[in-house]
Design an enzyme around this catalytic site. Structure first.
Site, mmCIF file in Angstrom:
data_model
loop_
_atom_site.group_PDB
_atom_site.id
_atom_site.type_symbol
_atom_site.label_atom_id
_atom_site.label_comp_id
_atom_site.label_asym_id
_atom_site.label_seq_id
_atom_site.Cartn_x
_atom_site.Cartn_y
_atom_site.Cartn_z
ATOM 1 N N HIS A 1 12.829 -3.137 2.319
ATOM 2 C CA HIS A 1 11.547 -1.747 2.454
ATOM 3 C C HIS A 1 12.741 -0.769 1.884
ATOM 4 C CE1 HIS A 1 8.920 -2.981 5.119
ATOM 5 N NE2 HIS A 1 9.303 -4.028 5.764
ATOM 6 N N LEU A 2 12.206 0.279 2.000
ATOM 7 C CA LEU A 2 13.081 1.450 0.759
ATOM 8 C C LEU A 2 13.708 2.265 2.172
ATOM 9 C CD1 LEU A 2 9.943 2.531 -1.030
ATOM 10 C CD2 LEU A 2 12.582 2.208 -2.698
ATOM 11 N N SER A 3 13.343 2.958 3.154
ATOM 12 C CA SER A 3 13.394 3.429 4.302
ATOM 13 C C SER A 3 14.329 2.550 5.615
ATOM 14 C CB SER A 3 12.339 3.984 5.099
ATOM 15 O OG SER A 3 10.946 3.448 5.547
ATOM 16 N N PRO B 1 0.764 -1.252 0.042
ATOM 17 C CA PRO B 1 0.329 -0.389 -0.191
ATOM 18 C C PRO B 1 0.726 1.407 -0.201
ATOM 19 C CG PRO B 1 -0.134 -1.161 2.188
ATOM 20 C CD PRO B 1 0.449 -2.146 1.345
ATOM 21 N N ASN B 2 0.452 2.346 -1.152
ATOM 22 C CA ASN B 2 0.602 3.355 -0.622
ATOM 23 C C ASN B 2 2.124 3.318 -1.637
ATOM 24 O OD1 ASN B 2 -0.972 4.577 0.858
ATOM 25 N ND2 ASN B 2 -0.464 3.973 2.845
ATOM 26 N N ARG C 1 6.892 0.852 13.373
ATOM 27 C CA ARG C 1 7.760 1.099 12.551
ATOM 28 C C ARG C 1 8.905 -0.307 12.897
ATOM 29 N NH1 ARG C 1 5.465 3.658 8.197
ATOM 30 N NH2 ARG C 1 5.064 5.831 9.144
ATOM 31 N N ARG D 1 5.262 11.074 -2.230
ATOM 32 C CA ARG D 1 4.813 10.741 -0.649
ATOM 33 C C ARG D 1 5.907 10.930 -0.170
ATOM 34 N NH1 ARG D 1 4.795 4.367 1.011
ATOM 35 N NH2 ARG D 1 3.722 5.039 3.551
ATOM 36 N N TYR E 1 11.543 8.234 1.499
ATOM 37 C CA TYR E 1 10.817 7.223 1.092
ATOM 38 C C TYR E 1 11.702 7.599 -0.589
ATOM 39 C CZ TYR E 1 7.631 5.773 4.017
ATOM 40 O OH TYR E 1 7.065 5.313 5.126
ATOM 41 N N ALA F 1 3.233 -0.248 4.915
ATOM 42 C CA ALA F 1 2.925 -0.587 6.370
ATOM 43 C C ALA F 1 2.054 -2.091 6.847
ATOM 44 C CB ALA F 1 1.949 0.689 7.177
ATOM 45 N N ASN G 1 7.201 -5.755 -0.601
ATOM 46 C CA ASN G 1 7.388 -4.706 0.058
ATOM 47 C C ASN G 1 5.705 -5.033 0.800
ATOM 48 O OD1 ASN G 1 7.818 -2.259 1.268
ATOM 49 N ND2 ASN G 1 8.494 -1.000 0.230
ATOM 50 N N ASP H 1 0.707 -14.755 7.491
ATOM 51 C CA ASP H 1 0.511 -16.407 6.780
ATOM 52 C C ASP H 1 0.219 -17.045 5.812
ATOM 53 O OD1 ASP H 1 -0.223 -17.014 9.795
ATOM 54 O OD2 ASP H 1 -2.758 -16.825 9.615
ATOM 55 N N GLU I 1 11.566 -9.860 2.065
ATOM 56 C CA GLU I 1 11.164 -8.273 2.738
ATOM 57 C C GLU I 1 11.709 -6.999 2.276
ATOM 58 O OE1 GLU I 1 9.696 -8.354 6.690
ATOM 59 O OE2 GLU I 1 9.873 -6.914 6.890
ATOM 60 N N HIS J 1 4.035 -3.961 9.673
ATOM 61 C CA HIS J 1 4.078 -3.967 11.561
ATOM 62 C C HIS J 1 2.751 -4.732 11.758
ATOM 63 C CE1 HIS J 1 7.088 -1.629 9.753
ATOM 64 N NE2 HIS J 1 6.557 -0.667 9.225
ATOM 65 N N ARG K 1 13.347 4.751 12.304
ATOM 66 C CA ARG K 1 11.943 5.629 12.858
ATOM 67 C C ARG K 1 11.197 5.603 13.905
ATOM 68 N NH1 ARG K 1 9.370 4.860 6.727
ATOM 69 N NH2 ARG K 1 8.003 6.722 7.875
HETATM 70 C C1 DQA Z 1 8.340 0.591 3.511
HETATM 71 C C2 DQA Z 1 8.320 1.096 5.628
HETATM 72 C C3 DQA Z 1 6.925 1.261 6.289
HETATM 73 O O1 DQA Z 1 6.765 1.424 7.609
HETATM 74 C C4 DQA Z 1 5.800 2.288 5.432
HETATM 75 O O2 DQA Z 1 4.666 2.064 5.639
HETATM 76 C C5 DQA Z 1 5.775 1.582 3.950
HETATM 77 C C6 DQA Z 1 7.129 1.902 3.040
HETATM 78 C C7 DQA Z 1 9.071 1.444 2.893
HETATM 79 O O3 DQA Z 1 9.902 0.992 2.113
HETATM 80 O O4 DQA Z 1 10.534 2.133 3.709
HETATM 81 O O5 DQA Z 1 4.729 2.459 3.182
HETATM 82 O O6 DQA Z 1 7.636 -0.790 3.531
#
Ligand code: DQA
Length: 144
Positions: free
Chosen positions: A99-101, A9-10, A110, A17, A22, A76, A73, A86, A97, A79, A106
């Site tokens: 993550h960009l950040s 998501p997002n 997170r 964003r 990011y 959110a 990825n 599952d 897995e 978390h 953080r």
């Molecule tokens: C994220 C980190 C998550 O905490 C956040 O909700 C995201 C992006 C990352 O790629 O850093 O949407 O997964």
């Protein structure tokens, strides 16, 4: 060899964003870099994005038949989504897995991933490089 890259998501908003967190690259630019690296490595990547938990679960269910590894990825959902955890646990292929950040520097909420215990590994904090390293790892792991 086909590798699935699943963005949660997002992540469709990348570039617009919170660019300080990011980065300024769009999702299309990240996907293009993944496709370029995939060509160099002689594999195929398929990149998908969804804002919906159920859709991500369906994609993970379908992945085992078609893909040798998954780069995920979960945004959110990382978390708190036990349903996605599952679904990852049920994929009989390496799931990495990403993550960009750097989620560990953080907010406290997170700093915990419910996905990490069922992923083969996690790469966090390197922006686009997180995905590119994950692709190299996925190709190696899938070939083992
Ligand atoms: C994220 C980190 C998550 O905490 C956040 O909700 C995201 C992006 C990352 O790629 O850093 O949407 O997964």
């Amino acid at each position: 060899m086909k590798i699935l890259v699943l963005h949660g998501p997002n992540l469709n908003l990348l570039g617009k964003r919170e660019p300080d967190v990011y980065g300024k690259l769009t999702l299309a630019e990240i996907n293009a870099s993944l496709s370029t690296l995939a060509r160099e490595l002689g594999v195929e990547v398929v990149c998908k994005q969804s804002n919906y938990e159920g859709e991500l679960i369906d994609q993970l269910h379908q992945a085992s038949g078609e893909f040798s590894a998954v780069i995920f990825n979960p945004g959110a959902f990382t978390h708190y989504s036990l349903a996605l955890r599952d679904a990852v646990a049920a994929v009989p292929r390496p799931v990495i897995e990403v993550h960009l950040s750097n989620i560990y520097r953080r907010e406290e909420f997170r700093q915990h991933s419910v996905i990490a215990p069922v992923a083969v590994g996690q790469i966090s904090g390197l922006g686009k490089i997180s995905y590119l390293l994950a692709l190299r790892a996925a190709v190696t792991l899938a070939g083992e």
